[in-house]
Design an enzyme around this catalytic site. Structure first.
Site, PDB file in Angstrom:
ATOM      1  N   HIS A 225       0.629   7.187   0.553  1.00 21.52           N
ATOM      2  CA  HIS A 225      -0.166   8.143   1.330  1.00 21.52           C
ATOM      3  C   HIS A 225       0.271   8.182   2.787  1.00 21.52           C
ATOM      4  O   HIS A 225       0.687   7.167   3.363  1.00 21.52           O
ATOM      5  CB  HIS A 225      -1.664   7.861   1.205  1.00 21.52           C
ATOM      6  CG  HIS A 225      -2.161   6.595   1.823  1.00 21.52           C
ATOM      7  ND1 HIS A 225      -2.615   6.532   3.118  1.00 21.52           N
ATOM      8  CD2 HIS A 225      -2.310   5.343   1.315  1.00 21.52           C
ATOM      9  CE1 HIS A 225      -3.037   5.298   3.386  1.00 21.52           C
ATOM     10  NE2 HIS A 225      -2.851   4.547   2.311  1.00 21.52           N
ATOM     11  N   ASP A 245      -1.001   0.409   6.847  1.00 20.72           N
ATOM     12  CA  ASP A 245      -1.719   1.274   5.892  1.00 20.72           C
ATOM     13  C   ASP A 245      -1.727   2.719   6.373  1.00 20.72           C
ATOM     14  O   ASP A 245      -2.635   3.130   7.059  1.00 20.72           O
ATOM     15  CB  ASP A 245      -3.148   0.748   5.735  1.00 20.72           C
ATOM     16  CG  ASP A 245      -3.935   1.499   4.666  1.00 20.72           C
ATOM     17  OD1 ASP A 245      -3.320   2.234   3.893  1.00 20.72           O
ATOM     18  OD2 ASP A 245      -5.165   1.348   4.636  1.00 20.72           O
ATOM     19  N   GLU A 279      -5.587  10.352   1.094  1.00 22.11           N
ATOM     20  CA  GLU A 279      -5.864   9.213   0.196  1.00 22.11           C
ATOM     21  C   GLU A 279      -7.104   8.470   0.637  1.00 22.11           C
ATOM     22  O   GLU A 279      -7.952   8.077  -0.172  1.00 22.11           O
ATOM     23  CB  GLU A 279      -4.650   8.263   0.184  1.00 22.11           C
ATOM     24  CG  GLU A 279      -4.755   7.134  -0.840  1.00 22.11           C
ATOM     25  CD  GLU A 279      -5.344   5.842  -0.294  1.00 22.11           C
ATOM     26  OE1 GLU A 279      -5.509   4.891  -1.065  1.00 22.11           O
ATOM     27  OE2 GLU A 279      -5.660   5.769   0.918  1.00 22.11           O
ATOM     28  N   GLU A 280      -7.229   8.289   1.953  1.00 21.36           N
ATOM     29  CA  GLU A 280      -8.341   7.495   2.483  1.00 21.36           C
ATOM     30  C   GLU A 280      -9.695   8.179   2.271  1.00 21.36           C
ATOM     31  O   GLU A 280     -10.741   7.571   2.438  1.00 21.36           O
ATOM     32  CB  GLU A 280      -8.119   7.213   3.979  1.00 21.36           C
ATOM     33  CG  GLU A 280      -6.833   6.469   4.301  1.00 21.36           C
ATOM     34  CD  GLU A 280      -6.875   4.986   3.930  1.00 21.36           C
ATOM     35  OE1 GLU A 280      -7.821   4.560   3.244  1.00 21.36           O
ATOM     36  OE2 GLU A 280      -5.940   4.270   4.341  1.00 21.36           O
ATOM     37  N   ASP A 307       1.839   1.331  -0.988  1.00 21.33           N
ATOM     38  CA  ASP A 307       0.711   1.426  -0.059  1.00 21.33           C
ATOM     39  C   ASP A 307       0.474   0.043   0.542  1.00 21.33           C
ATOM     40  O   ASP A 307      -0.068  -0.832  -0.131  1.00 21.33           O
ATOM     41  CB  ASP A 307      -0.541   1.923  -0.805  1.00 21.33           C
ATOM     42  CG  ASP A 307      -1.720   2.140   0.137  1.00 21.33           C
ATOM     43  OD1 ASP A 307      -1.544   1.963   1.355  1.00 21.33           O
ATOM     44  OD2 ASP A 307      -2.811   2.490  -0.364  1.00 21.33           O
ATOM     45  N   HIS A 384      -7.500  -0.224   8.376  1.00 17.88           N
ATOM     46  CA  HIS A 384      -8.611   0.659   8.769  1.00 17.88           C
ATOM     47  C   HIS A 384      -9.208   0.285  10.131  1.00 17.88           C
ATOM     48  O   HIS A 384     -10.368   0.599  10.402  1.00 17.88           O
ATOM     49  CB  HIS A 384      -9.722   0.685   7.700  1.00 17.88           C
ATOM     50  CG  HIS A 384      -9.231   1.075   6.339  1.00 17.88           C
ATOM     51  ND1 HIS A 384      -9.969   0.936   5.196  1.00 17.88           N
ATOM     52  CD2 HIS A 384      -8.056   1.617   5.947  1.00 17.88           C
ATOM     53  CE1 HIS A 384      -9.277   1.351   4.146  1.00 17.88           C
ATOM     54  NE2 HIS A 384      -8.101   1.767   4.586  1.00 17.88           N
TER      55      HIS A 384
HETATM   56  N1  BES Z   1      -4.321   0.742   1.292  1.00 18.01           N
HETATM   57  C1  BES Z   1      -5.656   0.788   0.777  1.00 18.01           C
HETATM   58  C2  BES Z   1      -5.793   0.123  -0.593  1.00 18.01           C
HETATM   59  C3  BES Z   1      -5.401  -1.324  -0.597  1.00 18.01           C
HETATM   60  C4  BES Z   1      -6.192  -2.248   0.050  1.00 18.01           C
HETATM   61  C5  BES Z   1      -4.278  -1.736  -1.279  1.00 18.01           C
HETATM   62  C6  BES Z   1      -5.835  -3.568   0.036  1.00 18.01           C
HETATM   63  C7  BES Z   1      -3.932  -3.077  -1.297  1.00 18.01           C
HETATM   64  C8  BES Z   1      -4.717  -3.986  -0.637  1.00 18.01           C
HETATM   65  C9  BES Z   1      -6.096   2.247   0.638  1.00 18.01           C
HETATM   66  O1  BES Z   1      -5.564   3.062   1.618  1.00 18.01           O
HETATM   67  C10 BES Z   1      -7.601   2.296   0.722  1.00 18.01           C
HETATM   68  O2  BES Z   1      -8.155   1.994   1.742  1.00 18.01           O
HETATM   69  N2  BES Z   1      -8.227   2.649  -0.376  1.00 18.01           N
HETATM   70  C11 BES Z   1      -9.661   2.727  -0.432  1.00 18.01           C
HETATM   71  C12 BES Z   1     -10.119   3.404  -1.679  1.00 18.01           C
HETATM   72  C13 BES Z   1      -9.844   4.899  -1.713  1.00 18.01           C
HETATM   73  C14 BES Z   1     -10.230   5.457  -3.039  1.00 18.01           C
HETATM   74  C15 BES Z   1     -10.583   5.601  -0.592  1.00 18.01           C
HETATM   75  C16 BES Z   1     -10.281   1.338  -0.474  1.00 18.01           C
HETATM   76  O3  BES Z   1      -9.575   0.368  -0.824  1.00 18.01           O
HETATM   77  O4  BES Z   1     -11.454   1.224  -0.173  1.00 18.01           O
HETATM   78 ZN    ZN Z   2      -3.653   2.645   2.062  1.00 16.35          ZN
END
Ligand code: BES
Ligand code: ZN
Length: 440
Positions: A225, A245, A279-280, A307, A384
């Site tokens: 993303h 990220d 994606e976020e 990612d 984040h």
């Molecule tokens: N990069 C993260 C996911 C992630 C977190 C991968 C930790 C490996 C280790 C991704 O961008 C994210 O924040 N995803 C969200 C969920 C999405 C459906 C909004 C999350 O993890 O809360």
């Molecule tokens: Zn991510």
């Protein structure tokens, strides 16, 4: 890890009440690499069968929180080998199933199967993944430059306040990525880089296509993303550098394109490199694209998701997600590491929910693999936040470099067709001296 994690835990709470003895904590499956005792075996079975066995007085392993893992309506649990006969008989007599469960070599394998059974249309394995292109892999890998990777991360994390999917800087950053990719492809009439517009929000996804020379209808997707998020997102100028990220994933993809073009690589299967929007906000861009591809019958034979690639949080160098991924393709990626980067150590892990864009592809039945920077929970603690910067990544791209090599190897080995197999006699890992037929 906001919305979906919370939504998922509500759902799990409900299921846990329903099937009171089960744990849905798939993330725990992550640390499943301990060897299994010889007298125990992991099995997967339907939740109904699991319940029935309990009613029959079968006592499941209390060392596992709740007795195992529950995904949808299937369960993975560990049982004593001596009890297998009892289980076979009970399931046969009462459910007329024969045998009604599957045995697995490890907890990780069992959990991966759980996720795959939720999506029976997964088309994994329809092509054979074979390692036989060391010449091309080395030609591309030797061109990978950590400084280039770092420069892309730096640009994306400093030139825009954020890359939020609804803000102008989210659009500008996507356009910059498209321009970069297009720049590398200059002079190649078989390569295009385009914005993929979405109806519901401003930020486009970006797709670079290398048209396959002999099997153009078989498609390999390499993606990650391009958006970022942090608190305060209603303000268009809020700060979300998103260096790890996921500028780090985009930077790896960018480097893969650069070295492919530099080496004059032309895949036989079509390669599509994707930067996903939104994606976020809930995997929005990738879900729309995967859905579109599925609706149009596009034959995607492999999806690699990148990612977060540049924070080394675990002892191991890479952790492969066992949820929302395809086990055959995941094994192939591990084999690529063992072949081309034997000095690296990998392990298994799981988010426990659809944490990134691989889940969008998996939901549409396409085989996906996601190597992660660390075991889930040991990943970059700054994600984040305004501190997800190149400086909290140590101002280098050493970790991302490993992912660039893996992505390159996967693109080459799946991108070129398996004719080399004919010449494989006498081929041994690390001994490529006899290799001549497909040298770049
Ligand atoms: N990069 C993260 C996911 C992630 C977190 C991968 C930790 C490996 C280790 C991704 O961008 C994210 O924040 N995803 C969200 C969920 C999405 C459906 C909004 C999350 O993890 O809360
Ligand atoms: Zn991510």
């Amino acid at each position: 890890m906001h919305v979906s994690a919370r939504r998922l835990s509500l759902l799990s709470a409900f299921l846990v009440v329903l099937l009171s003895t089960l744990s849905t904590d798939a993330a725990r499956a992550a640390d499943s690499s301990q060897p299994m005792a010889d007298d125990e075996v992991w099995i997967t079975l339907g939740a109904d069968a699991f319940e029935l066995l309990q009613q029959d007085g079968f006592r499941f392993d209390q060392r596992l929180a709740g007795g195992g893992h529950l995904v949808g309506n299937a369960v993975a649990t560990r049982v004593p080998r001596v009890d297998l006969d009892f289980i076979v008989e009970a399931l046969h007599d009462q459910l007329n199933r024969c045998p009604g469960f599957f045995a697995h070599g490890s907890e990780a394998e069992a959990v991966q199967t759980l996720y795959e059974t939720q999506n029976p249309s997964t088309r994994g394995g329809q092509i054979e993944y074979v390692i036989n292109q060391p010449g091309w892999v080395q030609a591309l890998e030797s061109r990978i430059d950590k400084a280039q990777i770092l420069a892309t991360i730096e640009h994306l994390s400093t030139e825009y306040n954020n890359r939020f999917y609804q803000h102008p800087s989210g659009v500008a950053s996507a356009t910059w990525i498209r321009d970069q990719w297009q720049g590398f492809a200059q002079g190649r009439d078989d390569v295009t880089a385009e914005l993929y517009d979405h109806a519901g929000w401003a930020q486009p996804s970006v797709i670079l296509t290398m048209e396959g020379s002999t099997l153009p209808d078989e498609v390999i997707v390499l993606g990650g993303h391009l958006d970022s998020i942090a608190s305060g997102s209603s303000n268009p100028n809020f700060s979300a550098p998103g260096a790890d990220d996921n500028a780090s994933g985009i930077a790896v993809l960018t480097e893969v394109i650069r070295v492919a073009m530099d080496a004059g690589f032309r895949p036989e299967r079509t390669v599509k490199v994707m930067g996903y929007a939104g994606e976020e906000a809930g995997l929005l861009g990738s879900q729309e694209i995967a859905d579109d591809f599925n609706d149009n019958g596009v034959n995607v034979v492999a999806v690699l998701q990148l990612d977060m690639t540049n924070y080394k949080g675990s002892v191991q160098d890479m952790a492969f997600l066992s949820d929302y991924t395809n086990s055959t393709l995941t094994q192939f990626a591990k084999d690529l590491i063992d072949t081309y980067q034997p000095e690296l150590a990998w392990t298994n892990t799981a988010c426990g929910y659809g944490c990134s864009d691989h889940a969008s592809w998996h939901r549409e039945g396409y085989p996906a693999v996601m190597p992660s920077e660390a075991i889930f929970g040991q990943h970059n603690p700054w994600l984040h936040t305004t501190s997800d910067t190149v400086s909290t990544l140590g101002n280098n791209a050493d970790h991302a470099y490993k992912f660039a090599r893996l992505a390159t190897a996967l693109m080459v080995e799946v991108g070129l067709v398996n004719v080399g197999q004919l010449f494989l006699d006498g081929f041994e890992t690390g001994d490529w001296s006899q290799w001549s037929s497909t040298e770049p």
